[in-house]
Design an enzyme around this catalytic site. Structure first.
Site, PDB file in Angstrom:
ATOM      1  N   THR A 136       2.426   5.481   4.296  1.00 15.38           N
ATOM      2  CA  THR A 136       2.446   6.702   3.521  1.00 15.38           C
ATOM      3  C   THR A 136       3.805   7.368   3.663  1.00 15.38           C
ATOM      4  OG1 THR A 136       0.142   6.904   4.117  1.00 15.38           O
ATOM      5  CG2 THR A 136       1.163   8.872   3.200  1.00 15.38           C
ATOM      6  N   SER A 189      -9.014   9.805   1.259  1.00 14.82           N
ATOM      7  CA  SER A 189      -7.656   9.872   1.806  1.00 14.82           C
ATOM      8  C   SER A 189      -7.516  11.092   2.705  1.00 14.82           C
ATOM      9  CB  SER A 189      -6.675   9.978   0.638  1.00 14.82           C
ATOM     10  OG  SER A 189      -5.378  10.257   1.096  1.00 14.82           O
ATOM     11  N   THR A 222       1.346   6.258  -0.970  1.00 13.09           N
ATOM     12  CA  THR A 222       1.130   5.357   0.157  1.00 13.09           C
ATOM     13  C   THR A 222       0.760   3.948  -0.276  1.00 13.09           C
ATOM     14  OG1 THR A 222      -0.179   5.106   2.180  1.00 13.09           O
ATOM     15  CG2 THR A 222      -1.344   5.964   0.289  1.00 13.09           C
ATOM     16  N   VAL A 223       1.045   2.998   0.630  1.00 11.13           N
ATOM     17  CA  VAL A 223       0.433   1.671   0.520  1.00 11.13           C
ATOM     18  C   VAL A 223      -0.522   1.472   1.700  1.00 11.13           C
ATOM     19  CG1 VAL A 223       2.135   0.463  -0.895  1.00 11.13           C
ATOM     20  CG2 VAL A 223       2.560   0.727   1.556  1.00 11.13           C
ATOM     21  N   GLU A 238      -5.194  -0.287   0.816  1.00 10.32           N
ATOM     22  CA  GLU A 238      -5.886   1.010   0.802  1.00 10.32           C
ATOM     23  C   GLU A 238      -7.386   0.885   0.978  1.00 10.32           C
ATOM     24  OE1 GLU A 238      -4.278   4.128   1.462  1.00 10.32           O
ATOM     25  OE2 GLU A 238      -3.019   3.207  -0.060  1.00 10.32           O
ATOM     26  N   GLY A 289       0.843   9.452   7.903  1.00 10.05           N
ATOM     27  CA  GLY A 289       0.209   9.381   9.228  1.00 10.05           C
ATOM     28  C   GLY A 289      -1.298   9.320   9.229  1.00 10.05           C
ATOM     29  N   ARG A 297      -4.681   8.013  -6.898  1.00 10.19           N
ATOM     30  CA  ARG A 297      -5.187   7.216  -5.789  1.00 10.19           C
ATOM     31  C   ARG A 297      -5.671   5.861  -6.320  1.00 10.19           C
ATOM     32  NH1 ARG A 297      -5.127   6.740  -0.257  1.00 10.19           N
ATOM     33  NH2 ARG A 297      -7.188   6.690   0.678  1.00 10.19           N
TER      34      ARG A 297
HETATM   35  N1  GLY Z   1      -3.767   5.736   3.594  1.00  9.58           N
HETATM   36  C1  GLY Z   1      -3.726   6.979   4.247  1.00  9.58           C
HETATM   37  C2  GLY Z   1      -4.508   8.031   3.555  1.00  9.58           C
HETATM   38  O1  GLY Z   1      -4.607   8.013   2.342  1.00  9.58           O
HETATM   39  O2  GLY Z   1      -5.073   8.873   4.204  1.00  9.58           O
END
Ligand code: GLY
Length: 584
Positions: free
Chosen positions: A394, A465, A412-413, A433, A486, A119
């Site tokens: 994501t 996250s 994800t970005v 993020e 999502g 992360r």
């Molecule tokens: N950016 C979406 C998550 O990490 O929950």
């Protein structure tokens, strides 16, 4: 961008309150904007792709085939997962990335369950109030569309760490297919064009982005070729010089230079000090299956397990998919679990996460006891239930190899194409993020999550996250790999894929296709996929106090290992029409 989205949400909520079922995707900021309508008849007919030996399912068909090729050449599931991850950075640029971060859940053939945390981290100069103005108001767009929204990227170190520990191939070998796709380009399909087209205005704002992702200033069309020479050079640099090129060399330098020039706070120290870490995965039981999922700094595994533990005593199979009772009890479980999620979870390197208490049988029982059989509980009546706390774009893919090693990756970005900016000629999108942090306690973030002080911004901290890469075991062997993009809907989409199989008897493709449900505490609405409810069941639920809003829900990319046939059953989500399940 966000203003428009929020206006749309407010409008949607107002219409929903008036009783109309309305269309809105705001709860899922990485939605590509196209939601197939899945009728009950189509759902009945849905069948997964089957294979005997190995399987890859991802949101982009070329990335899937990169993984299948690696597996056929003798690579294991970790080699394939890393190759798919680099390939998606090229062919699924909204979400696949090297400018973001993520999580990898691994089950090895020797029985070990592992979890890798890559992360993003907040820069060292980050402060709790950095997204507020002098009056303490959250400044729109600062955490999503600016360089202040960029967390220190973790993907490159994450992939390298996984490969060195459990792969069999070199970094050079697994990046090679991505370099080829970037250098030679690839032909765009409808699903690819949909996501690119949705950000045309953002791309046009920056000349270096427009030069790559617009075709002479216009959106790319189906059948045209997208070539990414800058990204090919960046990937080649990583392949040739190793990850120091990214964290200590020219790539970090380019990002820091662009950050300096655009009001950001990223430094070379941030990149040099980045770490990817092995963590103990979250584990829980559900109807005899073992669920292996994401621990903090993801809320995914904890929230998923809490919901499963609340609903386990209810006879969902008897009630049936989409029935009034199933919807009622699943929604009430989600509402309570999300209240706990938003109150008690944050980066464990900074704050205490009361996981044992949250996942105790007593806690699930106490939450269950507050569910009223005949009425919705208003979210205002639910608080984080343990007392005072101490203190979203994501994509998901799944890989199983011929030996039974299983890898589930969500990375994800955050929003589609992250902060929509590329540093100089690096060729890759940077994440936004930082919006996953609490910009201000009690104020919703871009995913609509109302979070607490436990997830406030701190230097070097990882934002909470919802990513939930999950492996479900049956008798100690992989039974299902699942996960989704999502934002907050990741958790409910992953949940649905499990209970649709375990409780409602669906095959993997039906379980992925089926319209889904989502409730995240606030806003106090239930998001429902089109076709989930009959008009009669919706009316009954509205009479119990529910307000519904239509949504698409995430995009599950799942594999089921059928214990009866031994076959691998792969299911790409039709909500990602460029995706593919393939194996051999
Ligand atoms: N950016 C979406 C998550 O990490 O929950």
């Amino acid at each position: 961008m966000r203003t428009a989205r929020w206006r749309q949400t407010v409008l949607a909520l107002a219409l929903a309150a008036s009783g109309a079922l309305v269309w809105a995707q705001d709860v899922n900021p990485d939605s590509t904007g196209r939601e197939p309508v899945i009728t009950r008849v189509a759902l009945e007919k849905a069948k997964p792709v089957t294979a005997k030996h190995a399987m890859v399912v991802s949101a982009q068909h070329l990335a899937t085939m990169v993984g299948v090729d690696i597996l056929k050449r003798g690579g294991n599931a970790v080699d394939a997962a890393v190759a798919v991850g680099f390939a998606e950075a090229v062919v699924h640029p909204c979400c696949g990335n090297i400018g973001g971060g993520g999580f990898m859940t691994i089950h090895l053939k020797d029985g070990r369950n592992l979890f890798l945390n890559f992360r993003e981290k907040a820069p060292l100069k980050a402060t709790p109030n950095m997204f507020q103005d002098a009056d303490g108001n959250v400044v729109e767009g600062r955490s999503t569309d600016s360089y202040l929204g960029v967390g220190v990227p973790g993907t490159v170190m994450g992939f390298d760490t996984a490969l060195k520990a459990y792969g069999t191939m070199s970094l050079k070998q697994v990046i090679a297919p991505a370099i080829k796709l970037a250098r030679e380009g690839y032909i765009l399909k409808q699903g690819d064009v949909d996501s690119l087209e949705s950000r045309t205005e953002d791309f046009a704002r920056h000349a270096n982005v427009a030069a790559i992702f617009l075709n002479d200033g216009k959106p790319f069309k189906v059948g045209e070729r997208l070539v990414q020479k800058d990204l090919a050079n960046t990937l080649e640099l990583i392949a040739d010089k190793g990850i120091d090129a990214f964290y200590k060399g020219p790539i970090a330098e380019a990002v820091v230079k662009a950050s300096d020039a655009n009001g950001g706070i990223l430094s070379m120290r941030d990149f040099a000090g980045y770490t990817a870490q092995w963590e103990k995965p979250i584990q829980c039981k559900y109807r005899g299956y073992a669920v292996i999922s994401a621990p903090p700094p993801s809320s995914g595994g904890t929230t998923l397990c809490l919901i499963l533990q609340i609903i386990e005593p209810y006879p969902l199979a008897k009630w049936g998919y989409g029935s009034v009772n199933s919807v009622h009890y699943i929604v009430e479980a989600e509402r309570r679990a999300f209240a706990d999620r938003n109150t008690y979870l944050g980066d464990p390197a900074f704050v205490h996460n009361p996981i044992d208490e949250l996942l105790s049988a007593e806690h699930a029982a106490s939450l269950r006891a507050t569910i009223k059989p005949d009425r919705a509980t208003p979210s205002s009546e639910i608080k984080g239930s343990l007392g005072a706390p101490e203190g979203n774009h994501t994509t998901h893919y799944s890989v199983v190899d011929k030996d039974g090693n299983a890898v589930a990756v969500t990375y994800t970005v955050n929003f589609l194409f992250g902060n929509k900016q590329i540093a100089g000629n690096t060729g890759f999108f940077l994440n936004d993020e930082m919006d996953d942090f609490t910009s201000k306690p009690g104020v919703a973030n871009g995913a609509g999550l109302v979070q607490g002080v436990i997830n406030q911004v701190e230097p070097g901290k990882r934002p909470l996250s919802s990513m939930t890469p999950t492996i479900v075991l049956r008798k100690g062997k992989p039974f299902m790999l699942t996960g989704s993009p999502g934002s907050a809907t990741i958790i409910s989409s992953t949940l649905a894929s499990i209970i649709n199989v375990v409780d409602f008897g669906m095959n993997m493709q039906q379980a992925v296709n089926a319209p889904r449900l989502h409730q995240q505490w606030y806003p106090d609405v239930v998001y429902a996929g089109q076709g989930l409810l009959t008009p009669e069941s919706q009316k009954s639920l509205e009479a119990m106090g529910y307000t519904f809003q239509q949504f698409s829900g995430g995009a599950v990319e799942a594999i089921l290992i059928n214990p009866k046939t031994g076959l691998l059953e792969g299911a790409n989500d039709p909500r990602r029409p460029a995706g593919l399940a393939a194996g051999y």
